[in-house]
Scaffold this active site. Structure first.
Site, PDB file in Angstrom:
ATOM      1  N   ASP A  59       0.825  -1.208   0.000  1.00  0.00           N
ATOM      2  CA  ASP A  59       0.000   0.000   0.000  1.00  0.00           C
ATOM      3  C   ASP A  59       0.862   1.263   0.000  1.00  0.00           C
ATOM      4  OD1 ASP A  59      -2.860   1.104   0.535  1.00  0.00           O
ATOM      5  OD2 ASP A  59      -1.633   2.100   2.061  1.00  0.00           O
ATOM      6  N   TYR A  64       2.544   9.951   0.588  1.00  0.00           N
ATOM      7  CA  TYR A  64       3.561   9.335   1.452  1.00  0.00           C
ATOM      8  C   TYR A  64       4.973   9.587   0.907  1.00  0.00           C
ATOM      9  CZ  TYR A  64      -0.408   6.405   3.046  1.00  0.00           C
ATOM     10  OH  TYR A  64      -1.605   5.935   3.510  1.00  0.00           O
ATOM     11  N   HIS A 119      -7.606   9.383  -2.058  1.00  0.00           N
ATOM     12  CA  HIS A 119      -7.103   9.194  -0.687  1.00  0.00           C
ATOM     13  C   HIS A 119      -8.077   9.695   0.384  1.00  0.00           C
ATOM     14  CE1 HIS A 119      -2.999   8.733   1.491  1.00  0.00           C
ATOM     15  NE2 HIS A 119      -3.954   8.572   2.365  1.00  0.00           N
ATOM     16  N   GLN A 174     -11.057   2.373   1.762  1.00  0.00           N
ATOM     17  CA  GLN A 174     -10.025   2.110   2.774  1.00  0.00           C
ATOM     18  C   GLN A 174     -10.223   3.089   3.923  1.00  0.00           C
ATOM     19  OE1 GLN A 174      -5.399   2.999   3.215  1.00  0.00           O
ATOM     20  NE2 GLN A 174      -5.692   1.482   1.595  1.00  0.00           N
ATOM     21  N   LEU A 203      -4.278  -2.126  14.167  1.00  0.00           N
ATOM     22  CA  LEU A 203      -3.729  -2.506  15.482  1.00  0.00           C
ATOM     23  C   LEU A 203      -3.984  -1.446  16.555  1.00  0.00           C
ATOM     24  CD1 LEU A 203      -0.260  -4.032  14.457  1.00  0.00           C
ATOM     25  CD2 LEU A 203      -2.541  -5.057  14.417  1.00  0.00           C
ATOM     26  N   ARG A 208      -1.665   2.080  19.923  1.00  0.00           N
ATOM     27  CA  ARG A 208      -1.702   3.497  20.258  1.00  0.00           C
ATOM     28  C   ARG A 208      -2.852   3.884  21.177  1.00  0.00           C
ATOM     29  NH1 ARG A 208      -2.716   3.276  14.517  1.00  0.00           N
ATOM     30  NH2 ARG A 208      -0.702   4.100  13.897  1.00  0.00           N
ATOM     31  N   THR A 247       1.782  -2.606   9.200  1.00  0.00           N
ATOM     32  CA  THR A 247       3.171  -2.440   8.775  1.00  0.00           C
ATOM     33  C   THR A 247       4.095  -2.689   9.964  1.00  0.00           C
ATOM     34  OG1 THR A 247       4.629  -1.079   7.420  1.00  0.00           O
ATOM     35  CG2 THR A 247       3.531   0.036   9.247  1.00  0.00           C
ATOM     36  N   SER A 249       8.713  -2.196  10.778  1.00  0.00           N
ATOM     37  CA  SER A 249      10.079  -2.253  10.248  1.00  0.00           C
ATOM     38  C   SER A 249      10.773  -3.500  10.788  1.00  0.00           C
ATOM     39  CB  SER A 249      10.846  -0.998  10.679  1.00  0.00           C
ATOM     40  OG  SER A 249      10.814  -0.898  12.084  1.00  0.00           O
ATOM     41  N   LYS A 250      10.097  -4.223  11.682  1.00  0.00           N
ATOM     42  CA  LYS A 250      10.727  -5.389  12.326  1.00  0.00           C
ATOM     43  C   LYS A 250      10.301  -6.679  11.634  1.00  0.00           C
ATOM     44  CE  LYS A 250      11.003  -3.409  16.981  1.00  0.00           C
ATOM     45  NZ  LYS A 250      10.195  -2.198  16.925  1.00  0.00           N
ATOM     46  N   ARG A 253       8.050  -9.022  13.693  1.00  0.00           N
ATOM     47  CA  ARG A 253       6.626  -8.649  13.758  1.00  0.00           C
ATOM     48  C   ARG A 253       5.912  -8.997  12.464  1.00  0.00           C
ATOM     49  NH1 ARG A 253       6.614  -3.093  17.115  1.00  0.00           N
ATOM     50  NH2 ARG A 253       6.593  -4.127  19.126  1.00  0.00           N
TER      51      ARG A 253
HETATM   52  N1  LIG Z   1      -5.876   5.830   3.731  1.00  0.00           N
HETATM   53  C1  LIG Z   1      -5.437   6.478   4.793  1.00  0.00           C
HETATM   54  O1  LIG Z   1      -5.819   7.626   5.048  1.00  0.00           O
HETATM   55  C2  LIG Z   1      -4.443   5.802   5.707  1.00  0.00           C
HETATM   56  C3  LIG Z   1      -4.219   6.309   6.994  1.00  0.00           C
HETATM   57  C4  LIG Z   1      -3.316   5.612   7.816  1.00  0.00           C
HETATM   58  C5  LIG Z   1      -2.657   4.497   7.354  1.00  0.00           C
HETATM   59  N2  LIG Z   1      -2.878   4.053   6.081  1.00  0.00           N
HETATM   60  C6  LIG Z   1      -2.161   2.872   5.548  1.00  0.00           C
HETATM   61  O2  LIG Z   1      -2.256   1.800   6.465  1.00  0.00           O
HETATM   62  C7  LIG Z   1      -0.946   1.369   6.843  1.00  0.00           C
HETATM   63  C8  LIG Z   1      -0.960   0.828   8.239  1.00  0.00           C
HETATM   64  O3  LIG Z   1      -1.334   1.849   9.150  1.00  0.00           O
HETATM   65  P1  LIG Z   1      -0.824   1.803  10.647  1.00  0.00           P
HETATM   66  O4  LIG Z   1       0.661   1.798  10.649  1.00  0.00           O
HETATM   67  O5  LIG Z   1      -1.511   2.848  11.428  1.00  0.00           O
HETATM   68  O6  LIG Z   1      -1.335   0.339  11.058  1.00  0.00           O
HETATM   69  P2  LIG Z   1      -1.330  -0.469  12.388  1.00  0.00           P
HETATM   70  O7  LIG Z   1      -2.433  -0.069  13.318  1.00  0.00           O
HETATM   71  O8  LIG Z   1      -1.297  -1.876  11.965  1.00  0.00           O
HETATM   72  O9  LIG Z   1       0.007  -0.091  13.133  1.00  0.00           O
HETATM   73  C9  LIG Z   1       1.259  -0.560  12.715  1.00  0.00           C
HETATM   74  C10 LIG Z   1       2.276  -0.002  13.668  1.00  0.00           C
HETATM   75  O10 LIG Z   1       2.104  -0.617  14.948  1.00  0.00           O
HETATM   76  C11 LIG Z   1       3.371  -0.971  15.432  1.00  0.00           C
HETATM   77  N3  LIG Z   1       3.240  -2.111  16.358  1.00  0.00           N
HETATM   78  C12 LIG Z   1       2.973  -3.388  16.028  1.00  0.00           C
HETATM   79  N4  LIG Z   1       2.943  -4.151  17.128  1.00  0.00           N
HETATM   80  C13 LIG Z   1       3.208  -3.343  18.164  1.00  0.00           C
HETATM   81  C14 LIG Z   1       3.328  -3.537  19.561  1.00  0.00           C
HETATM   82  N5  LIG Z   1       3.181  -4.742  20.118  1.00  0.00           N
HETATM   83  N6  LIG Z   1       3.579  -2.464  20.324  1.00  0.00           N
HETATM   84  C15 LIG Z   1       3.726  -1.247  19.787  1.00  0.00           C
HETATM   85  N7  LIG Z   1       3.637  -0.981  18.456  1.00  0.00           N
HETATM   86  C16 LIG Z   1       3.383  -2.023  17.665  1.00  0.00           C
HETATM   87  C17 LIG Z   1       4.166  -1.341  14.218  1.00  0.00           C
HETATM   88  O11 LIG Z   1       5.537  -1.298  14.448  1.00  0.00           O
HETATM   89  C18 LIG Z   1       3.701  -0.302  13.220  1.00  0.00           C
HETATM   90  O12 LIG Z   1       4.466   0.881  13.295  1.00  0.00           O
HETATM   91  C19 LIG Z   1      -0.072   2.591   6.605  1.00  0.00           C
HETATM   92  O13 LIG Z   1       1.289   2.265   6.470  1.00  0.00           O
HETATM   93  C20 LIG Z   1      -0.674   3.138   5.336  1.00  0.00           C
HETATM   94  O14 LIG Z   1      -0.198   2.398   4.234  1.00  0.00           O
HETATM   95  C21 LIG Z   1      -3.764   4.676   5.266  1.00  0.00           C
HETATM   96  O1  LIG Z   2      -2.852   7.971   4.830  1.00  0.00           O
HETATM   97  C1  LIG Z   2      -2.090   8.227   5.958  1.00  0.00           C
HETATM   98  C2  LIG Z   2      -2.494   9.390   6.782  1.00  0.00           C
HETATM   99  C3  LIG Z   2      -2.018  10.697   6.286  1.00  0.00           C
HETATM  100  C4  LIG Z   2      -2.810  11.783   6.226  1.00  0.00           C
HETATM  101  N1  LIG Z   2      -2.101  12.813   5.750  1.00  0.00           N
HETATM  102  C5  LIG Z   2      -0.810  12.425   5.497  1.00  0.00           C
HETATM  103  C6  LIG Z   2       0.276  13.128   5.010  1.00  0.00           C
HETATM  104  C7  LIG Z   2       1.465  12.463   4.837  1.00  0.00           C
HETATM  105  C8  LIG Z   2       1.545  11.127   5.168  1.00  0.00           C
HETATM  106  C9  LIG Z   2       0.457  10.417   5.661  1.00  0.00           C
HETATM  107  C10 LIG Z   2      -0.734  11.075   5.831  1.00  0.00           C
END
Ligand SMILES: NC(=O)c1ccc[n+]([C@@H]2O[C@H](COP(=O)([O-])OP(=O)(O)OC[C@H]3O[C@@H](n4cnc5c(N)ncnc54)[C@H](O)[C@@H]3O)[C@@H](O)[C@H]2O)c1
Ligand SMILES: OCCc1c[nH]c2ccccc12
Length: 296
Positions: A59, A64, A119, A174, A203, A208, A247, A249-250, A253
């Protein structure tokens, strides 16, 4: 050597294509604050690790600034293009979608996306603006630049606006989705119109937004299924026909998340998470566009 794990299931979309039910995201933890041309090698390596572990759903998004890294990782990842499911989204250049998708494809070094999304709807000042953008999405799909088209962060009122003039029903919306943001009306709308739900930030309730009302129950499910609360959260999506995008970086995970394919929650367990989740409201993204108490 191939990984030995249960394959990730796919969800059939309304246009006949299939979406892998676990995505790897390049937003949140990864999006670039600086110059897009400065390659983030950690992200290239992260995507390559995900591909090695047999993640196929990747994705990205114009905003981004991670399309160059995604493209390099896809090229070097060793998996044929047709086995991957590549997603991007338009926001900044939504007034010129034909050019925006060509630019995304150029950065991704690809000829075609699997899925292209608007988006968010928050830039639009009228239904007509949303309808025009959707017509442009239909044009780029008809031109073969993307297999599927969809939206992101749309509410029922935005979907209703585009459906008034749409020739193609969005394949997916999404949205932020987790136990503390379940928006049942929006999901019912999706079901009624055959729009698949993709979940970002799946998650949230166990990362969070802790501590919270699902914690103890999640802990009991972690024991029962011998997985982490992250995998319970991903499976909670999959068992409701929702495609989670996460997502990390580990590598550990990313590897652990794949266990979400190896078990199933019971309907009673899903109901219990839903009921406990409704006791708290939490929105991690785009919050400035909503009232604090708005759960849609
Ligand atoms: N369309 C949109 O507006 C929008 C907005 C946000 C995200 N996204 C997409 O969705 C993807 C995933 O979003 P996300 O990163 O919020 O998803 P997520 O809720 O799955 O969170 C992933 C994060 O949680 C962390 N994590 C995992 N296990 C953990 C633990 N036990 N303790 C603490 N942290 C932990 C990971 O390292 C990672 O950074 C983004 O990368 C992006 O591609 C889209
Ligand atoms: O889709 C991820 C959430 C988001 C909203 N505005 C942004 C700007 C830059 C990167 C991510 C985001």
């Amino acid at each position: 050597m191939a990984n030995i794990h249960t394959p990730i299931p796919s969800l059939k979309l309304n246009d006949g294509t299939s979406m892998p039910m676990l995505g790897y995201g390049t937003g949140t933890a990864w999006y670039k604050k600086g110059e897009e041309s400065r390659i983030d090698q950690a992200l290239v390596d992260g995507v390559k690790t995900a591909i090695k572990l047999e993640y196929t759903h990747l994705d990205g998004a114009e905003i981004y600034k991670t399309e160059p890294e995604l493209g390099t990782a896809i090229k070097e990842g060793g998996v044929p293009r047709e086995k991957l499911y590549v997603v991007s989204k338009v926001q900044t250049n939504v007034s010129n979608i034909q050019e925006a998708i060509k630019e995304s494809l150029r950065k991704l070094q690809l000829d075609q996306l699997d899925l292209y999304l608007i988006h968010s709807p928050f830039w639009a000042n009228s239904d007509e603006e949303l309808q025009k953008a959707w017509a442009d999405m239909e044009t780029v799909q008809a031109a073969g630049l993307t297999k599927s088209i969809g939206v992101s962060n749309f509410l029922p009122k935005h979907l209703t606006a585009i459906l008034k003039t749409a020739k193609v029903v969005p394949a997916t919306n999404q949205i932020e989705f987790h136990p503390y943001l379940q928006h049942p009306e929006l999901l019912a709308f999706h079901k009624e119109h055959g729009i698949a739900t993709t979940a970002y930030a799946p998650l949230t309730a166990v990362t969070r937004a802790t501590p919270g009302p699902v914690d103890d129950y999640m802990a009991s499910l972690e024991k029962k299924y011998a997985v982490t609360a992250a995998e319970i959260s991903l499976r909670w999506c999959i068992d409701q026909d929702v495609v989670p995008i996460t997502t990390s970086s580990k590598e550990q995970r990313l590897s652990d998340y794949l266990r979400a394919a190896t078990f199933k929650l019971t309907p009673k367990e899903i109901r219990e998470i839903n009921e406990l989740g409704q006791k708290k409201h939490y929105r991690a993204f785009w919050a400035k566009y909503f009232d604090e108490n708005d759960r849609s």
